[in-house]
Design an enzyme around this catalytic site. Sequence first.
Site, PDB file in Angstrom:
ATOM      1  N   THR A 141       0.868  -1.190   0.000  1.00  0.00           N
ATOM      2  CA  THR A 141       0.000   0.000   0.000  1.00  0.00           C
ATOM      3  C   THR A 141       0.896   1.230   0.000  1.00  0.00           C
ATOM      4  O   THR A 141       0.856   2.057   0.911  1.00  0.00           O
ATOM      5  CB  THR A 141      -0.960  -0.043   1.208  1.00  0.00           C
ATOM      6  N   HIS A 142       1.739   1.297  -1.013  1.00  0.00           N
ATOM      7  CA  HIS A 142       2.665   2.410  -1.150  1.00  0.00           C
ATOM      8  C   HIS A 142       2.385   3.101  -2.481  1.00  0.00           C
ATOM      9  O   HIS A 142       3.240   3.168  -3.355  1.00  0.00           O
ATOM     10  CB  HIS A 142       4.115   1.930  -1.052  1.00  0.00           C
ATOM     11  N   ASN A 143       1.156   3.577  -2.626  1.00  0.00           N
ATOM     12  CA  ASN A 143       0.788   4.334  -3.827  1.00  0.00           C
ATOM     13  C   ASN A 143       1.343   5.744  -3.654  1.00  0.00           C
ATOM     14  O   ASN A 143       1.139   6.357  -2.605  1.00  0.00           O
ATOM     15  CB  ASN A 143      -0.739   4.412  -3.959  1.00  0.00           C
TER      16      ASN A 143
END
Length: 589
Positions: free
Chosen positions: A515-517
Amino acid sequence: MATKLNAVDVLIVGLGWTGGIIAKELASTKLKIVALERGGPRDTNPDFIDPQIHDELRYAARHDLMQNVRRETITFRNSESQTALPMRQLGSFLPGQGVGGAGVHWNGVTWRWLEWDHQARTRTVDKYGEKIVPSDMHLQDWPITYDDLEPYYDKFEKTCGTSGKAGNINGRKIDGGNIFEGARKDEYPNPPMIAAQSMVMFEKAARNLGYHPFPNPSSNASRDYVNPDGVAFGQCHYCGFCERFGCEANAKASPHFTVIPLAVKNPNFELRTNSIVLKVNLDSTRKKAVSVTYLDARGREFEQPADLIILSAYALGNVSLLLQSGIGVPYDPATGKGVVGRNYAYQCGGGATAFFDKNTILNRFMGAGALGTCMDDFNGDNYDFVKAGYIGGGGISCSNSGARPIQSHPTPRGTPRWGSEWKRAVVDNYDHAASVGNQGAVMAYRQNYLSLDPTYTDVFGRPLMRMTFNFQDNEIKQMNAQADICVTLAKEMGATKIDRNVPPVPYSIVPYQSTHNTGGAVFGADPSTSVLNKYLQVWDVPNVFVTGACVFPQNAGKNPTGPVGALAYWAVDAIKNQYLKNPGPLVSS
Ligand SMILES: Cc1cc2nc3c(=O)[nH]c(=O)nc-3n(C[C@H](O)[C@H](O)[C@H](O)COP(=O)(O)OP(=O)(O)OC[C@H]3O[C@@H](n4cnc5c(N)ncnc54)[C@H](O)[C@@H]3O)c2cc1C
Ligand code: SF4
């Protein structure tokens, strides 16, 4: 028809790490502040108590703490030649929902990004010349340096009680810490966590090969701790139910028990939960935001006027709100013009799964989200880009985050996926496997971006945000090269069998990756290539500020929340000490 409410001074959209930091820092002023959070209220007791919080089916498999994609989601495609389709189940990334946001169910790995990450273009071009940058790559500098942000990194680490070992204090390199990190003024607030057996083996292997391993900076507290705000942390007991879960011991730093309660205790601060913001409303000049429109839990529509609006709705939520509200010019890949949605990036993974003989017992079930040993020898610009053939590497680490019964039972490739042979392999390998992983940077490209979908809408009738993204040659080379290095390390650790892993290419939105957008509303010095100035203030609408990983011009080979938290402190400092005294643009365009 929306009910119009009385005006407030400051309105914060979303109450995770960044909204929580801003709320806490501004709540000590006399300003009237409202925070609108789309999810419900949460507290350690009763929401995260043991044993119910160790329900892997509910939290890890069914995503209980995360965004409800039946209400809002995105559409996705790999390239412009495809038609984007809605993401109907969470997969590749898991945005949070509810008080504390994803800061409740994160792992807690808390980095300072490398100096190169803050000045990626200048440092690359100075060292290798312009030609090394592919023509479709939007390689951009941050508008501030690592040194500008250093005091704010320090502040966030102290808020979180980060456990680690410094590798560079005031320029003095310290063996055992990360010798590649930028100069720090101070040690970590807590000593490193206790290393798991696989980490000890990884460290030895990395040193044998001439690399520089060090303990992950972890916001899973290695000992009881009281932070500078007076918030008490328990000691992590390595329960292994960390990522995707709340922490029953308040050992994993989370905004829900640190910054948010400090904001809430001020009478001038009001938190409204189950309140989803649909758009920011502008005045007729389109240069000033006047209010937001939101729905409460009963579906009633309200207009909340405010003088200052802070978007803290996670990287993707922020870009969606900017696009829905017509703030800033949407990016058009055909012309290269426009900025909102530009420079969307992600993270590369992959590495090696190492299997050991039965005498190598790893106690994998005891772990913590941020428990790991890392090395940065192939990250940032710590290696030769020309020889490697790509720009922007990754951290390589061996982590032990726990081994829960439903989702963690590694078996060597080729094992049947069910039946007695599979069961035997699970038993044989459960406590004899370790992962050596890459966390690789993803650069920004002309063809990767966020926009509004022309076809699909959410449950409220708004266009869904469309993600157009694929891994490009630079990242494919990087993840393959890094996987080879992980295999070499696994061999050196004594593995008897090794599976080499690279993420699916083309990029798939289905398996969880990270979850590293990042990107989509980046900060910069030039309004033609950025949405925000260096204080995270929208160039076009100066009474709107935007926080979170959407501000990064490209991603790094590290998790994002260290700089995300530091930048929230940096921005609120500018709001308090500059903007509130003289509202208007803090940087002239
Ligand atoms: C499983 C997992 C593991 C992770 N592990 C790590 C790690 O180890 N290290 C690391 O650095 N990072 C990690 N991260 C990333 C980290 O959680 C995020 O970087 C961080 O939480 C971002 O903070 P934020 O304030 O930008 O957004 P969030 O924490 O996501 O908070 C945003 C809030 O805004 C609310 N919101 C969104 N839209 C609206 C709207 N329209 N109206 C009202 N409210 C809205 C959301 O409900 C949410 O509560 C992890 C993330 C996940 C999911
Ligand atoms: S591993 Fe540690 S920090 Fe994580 S949930 Fe368990 S006790 Fe909390």
